[in-house]
Design an enzyme around this catalytic site. Structure first.
Site, PDB file in Angstrom:
ATOM      1  N   LYS A 122      14.366  66.836 -35.473  1.00 33.50           N
ATOM      2  CA  LYS A 122      14.694  66.273 -36.717  1.00 33.50           C
ATOM      3  C   LYS A 122      15.184  67.352 -37.695  1.00 33.50           C
ATOM      4  O   LYS A 122      16.204  67.337 -38.231  1.00 33.50           O
ATOM      5  CB  LYS A 122      12.927  65.707 -37.183  1.00 33.50           C
ATOM      6  CG  LYS A 122      13.238  64.293 -36.366  1.00 33.50           C
ATOM      7  CD  LYS A 122      11.672  63.047 -37.270  1.00 33.50           C
ATOM      8  CE  LYS A 122      11.044  62.473 -36.054  1.00 33.50           C
ATOM      9  NZ  LYS A 122      10.096  61.737 -36.212  1.00 33.50           N
ATOM     10  N   GLU A 156      20.510  57.889 -40.505  1.00 34.56           N
ATOM     11  CA  GLU A 156      19.017  58.165 -41.204  1.00 34.56           C
ATOM     12  C   GLU A 156      17.713  56.987 -40.974  1.00 34.56           C
ATOM     13  O   GLU A 156      16.713  58.502 -40.856  1.00 34.56           O
ATOM     14  CB  GLU A 156      19.358  56.774 -42.567  1.00 34.56           C
ATOM     15  CG  GLU A 156      18.378  56.998 -43.646  1.00 34.56           C
ATOM     16  CD  GLU A 156      18.859  58.376 -44.504  1.00 34.56           C
ATOM     17  OE1 GLU A 156      18.022  59.467 -44.308  1.00 34.56           O
ATOM     18  OE2 GLU A 156      20.115  58.700 -45.686  1.00 34.56           O
ATOM     19  N   ALA A 202      26.382  45.460 -50.154  1.00 35.39           N
ATOM     20  CA  ALA A 202      27.064  45.397 -49.170  1.00 35.39           C
ATOM     21  C   ALA A 202      29.176  44.936 -49.028  1.00 35.39           C
ATOM     22  O   ALA A 202      30.029  45.601 -48.370  1.00 35.39           O
ATOM     23  CB  ALA A 202      27.290  44.665 -47.714  1.00 35.39           C
TER      24      ALA A 202
END
Ligand code: HSE
Length: 437
Positions: free
Chosen positions: A205, A129, A33
């Site tokens: 979904k 996600e 990150a």
């Protein structure tokens, strides 16, 4: 380097997993990150549980609104679920200029257009996600990995509970109700298993995947939804004898007339890789023009698999949050001003092949009557099997597989077939998909 500060709303299964994985893999995640990601505050109604999970490593509160209003918090993770307070919290976080990560497919499938627009206006990111297929990075793949392609269709086993139930019914020959109880005991099913078994969770979904694949607004209300609660074990058995497996598929397909958006039990050739996805596992098959078919497989639920997706979004946000909003990856893969309105087709206009099972009198002319009705509706038959009547019975099961036809034609034929005196009860209709090119 200054850490990015995260407020976590809800420390249940996924929240606990997120906390654990962030702590365990802290160094590795920071190397990726570029700066530490630190959960500074957790909100949960159950403060005792929050204390146990966090071990006093961060501030705790039972007031989730204090987290989304906290000026020290850069990113809010919403793991409360549902469309009520979760929506208020997400909208408030956005209004306060905070990025949001959520696993809430129900919220995004029903309110996504409003939420993404608000985020766009505020220049913040929404990571989701974890909302589709748990740990499988399917959103990343469709949104970023496949950007060269014109996506033709997406077909997914995107509900682990129903896949577990169907696998057990086929494998052990057990009835639906018995296997559902086992799925609940193992913790696969949502709190209200209706969303799983009636296909609603899968429809949430596939609605999101359809938007990502085709650049269309989120339109859950137009999805066709049929679950597995009425599926008869005998059809799983006959399907297997014919070389097929029955799976609850979410399907989004681009056709010249519009988009098919549907969830239903589906016969798939047993030789397809996706037909062999068993137990609570998920898999998504994407057909695209340049790359061809790609298949994504993995755990669609559970503490750490879903945490894997949540943290991937945190890392993306950490890397991108200083970038100009217009240089970030668009939420739904296409630039917001390039989204298009394509009609979602009604089921009457969907084209599919069909499996029909009917109970007929075992006598001369029955098959001729049925095939004539199908021919009148321009439906071509692929295979016919008549099962021997059991001892002492005068009726037999007849199974017909058709070539592709429009759903309204098969429905018209079924009405006429059911009116024949030699046909007992209703015709069972299941859709079939080749899932090949
Ligand atoms: N209840 C879902 C499933 C998991 O069975 O797949 C979370 O989406």
């Amino acid at each position: 380097m200054k850490p990015i500060n995260v407020g976590l709303l809800g420390i249940g299964t996924v929240g606990g997993g997120t906390f654990t994985v962030l702590q365990r893999n802290c160094d590795e995640i920071t190397r990726r990150a570029g700066r530490p990601i630190r959960i500074t505050v957790v909100a949960d109604k159950n403060l005792e549980l929050a204390k146990q999970v966090t071990g006093g490593a961060c501030r705790l509160t039972d007031d989730a609104f204090s987290v989304v209003n906290d000026p020290e918090v850069d990113v809010v993770i919403e793991l409360i679920g549902g469309y009520g307070v979760a929506k208020q919290l997400v909208m408030q976080a956005i209004a306060n200029g905070k990025h949001v990560v959520t696993a809430n497919k129900a919220l995004l499938a029903t309110n996504g257009n409003e939420i993404f627009q608000a985020a766009q206006d505020k220049g913040v990111m929404i990571g989701f996600e974890a909302a589709v297929a748990g740990g499988i990075p399917i959103i990343k793949a469709v949104r970023e990995g496949l950007t060269a392609n014109r996506i033709e269709w997406v077909a997914g086993i995107i509900n682990g509970t129903t896949n577990f139930i169907l696998s057990e019914m086929r494998d052990k020959g057990l009835p639906f109700d018995t296997v559902l109880k086992e799925a609940q005991r193992l913790g696969y099913a949502e709190a209200d298993p209706t969303f799983d078994i009636e296909g609603v969770d899968a429809a949430h979904k596939i609605t999101l995947l359809a938007s990502l694949a085709f650049g269309i607004p989120v339109q859950f209300e137009k999805a066709y939804i049929e679950g597995i609660s009425k599926l008869d074990a005998v059809d799983i058995k006959y399907a297997e004898q014919l070389g097929y497996r029955i799976k609850l598929l979410g399907i989004a397909r681009r056709t010249p007339e519009g988009i098919e958006l549907r969830v239903h039990p589906t016969l798939i050739p047993a030789k397809r890789l996706i037909a062999n996805v068993e137990g609570a596992m998920n898999a998504v098959l994407v057909q695209a023009d340049a790359v061809g078919a790609t298949l994504y497989y993995g755990k669609g639920a559970g503490a750490e698999p879903t945490a894997s997706a949540v943290i991937a979004d945190l890392v993306d946000i950490t890397r991108m949050h200083t970038a100009d909003p217009e240089n970030r990856v668009p939420h739904l893969a296409f630039q917001p001003d390039a989204m298009i309105e394509l009609p979602i087709l009604s089921m009457d206009d969907v084209i599919s092949s069909y499996y029909l099972r009917l109970r007929v009198a075992d006598k001369t002319g029955v098959l001729a009557d049925i095939t004539r009705i199908l021919a009148d509706e321009q439906i071509s038959i692929d295979a016919v099997i008549q099962k021997e009547p059991s001892d002492g019975e005068i009726q037999a099961d007849l199974i017909l597989l058709t070539h592709q036809t429009r759903e309204k034609c098969i429905n018209a034929a079924i009405v006429k077939i059911e009116a024949l005196g030699v046909v007992a009860g209703h015709v069972t209709k299941l859709r079939m998909e080749e899932l090949g090119k």
